[in-house]
Design an enzyme around this catalytic site. Sequence first.
Site, PDB file in Angstrom:
ATOM      1  N   LYS A  70       7.219   5.882  -7.239  1.00 31.99           N
ATOM      2  CA  LYS A  70       6.417   4.794  -7.798  1.00 31.99           C
ATOM      3  C   LYS A  70       7.281   3.716  -8.436  1.00 31.99           C
ATOM      4  CE  LYS A  70       3.013   4.965  -6.879  1.00 31.99           C
ATOM      5  NZ  LYS A  70       2.603   4.624  -5.474  1.00 31.99           N
ATOM      6  N   TYR A 261       4.648 -10.653  -3.292  1.00 32.03           N
ATOM      7  CA  TYR A 261       5.399 -11.206  -2.176  1.00 32.03           C
ATOM      8  C   TYR A 261       5.216 -10.376  -0.902  1.00 32.03           C
ATOM      9  CZ  TYR A 261       7.813 -14.708  -4.951  1.00 32.03           C
ATOM     10  OH  TYR A 261       8.106 -15.799  -5.732  1.00 32.03           O
TER      11      TYR A 261
END
EC number: 2.8.2.-
Length: 313
Positions: A70, A261
């Site tokens: 993560k 992004y």
Amino acid sequence: MACFLASAFLLVLQTYAAPTELVQAGFGITLDSMDLDPGLPVDVSGDVPSSPPPGTSKRAPHSIIIGVRKGGTRALLEMLDIHPEVAAAATEVHFFDWDENYAKGFEWYRDLMPYSYPNQITVEKTPGYFTSALAPERICAMNSSIKLLLILRDPSERVISDYTQVYFNRLENHKPVQAIENLLVRNGALNIRYKAIQRSLYDVHMSNWLRHFPLEQIHIVDGDALIRDPLPELQKVERFLNLPPRIVSSNFYFNQTKGFYCIRSDGRERCLHESKGRPHPAVNSTVLQQLRTYLQEHNRTFFRLVKRTFDWQ
């Protein structure tokens, strides 16, 4: 600290010619946007080409993304794969952290690597390596001079992201779920045995890696900075891996809808995974402060180990 390759391993690791062959109630809007690690066993038996591209072979990795879970390992790998001199393994292999896979031997491991040209480097990523007690020694036995990539984010945010992944996985499998506060707190105190917290003790795990590798062989990517602006972090990785600069600003564009992004490469545009953008739970402020306070001393120890600091709460 020195690692030595057994002579039998040397034969196995030599390059060989390729063979023929949502419940959202109570959740806030914080986005788990760049974390692409599935955290589940992966299928490594996917389709392979019937015959390899001429002049290619399968090689042991030159660099490994070792974690953290993560932390954005999949995002890092996908973005690094833009580089024409990088051949990225498609799946998390879990070779060095799962005994049952390690027992299959290095030839099995190498066969899961992508075909690559002589001018390319092979990169594998398995986020479970960072928190594995055995992975550092095993990787060192394979190649004591290998370059390691470690991407980290704010450890308290990483805990919440870890919980969020498990929460949604359990929902999808029709299993019961718990509120994050019930896992973070037990008998009125922070539950430091909770695995998500254990994975965020970066100093503990880094100490294990530094027993086998010098700090100069471990490049730490700032996962929070990668979210905000990918290019500077990837340029640092290029330099660390001795790659010529090929990744440029035009390889990225900010997706207003997703809030992070995406990648533009080879005439195609793609975002990293449709499952990203999961909402984080709105954690009780008192519990969150308990978590951050507990992690602060571990963070300070980590900063001393790696001789740099990060802007973590």
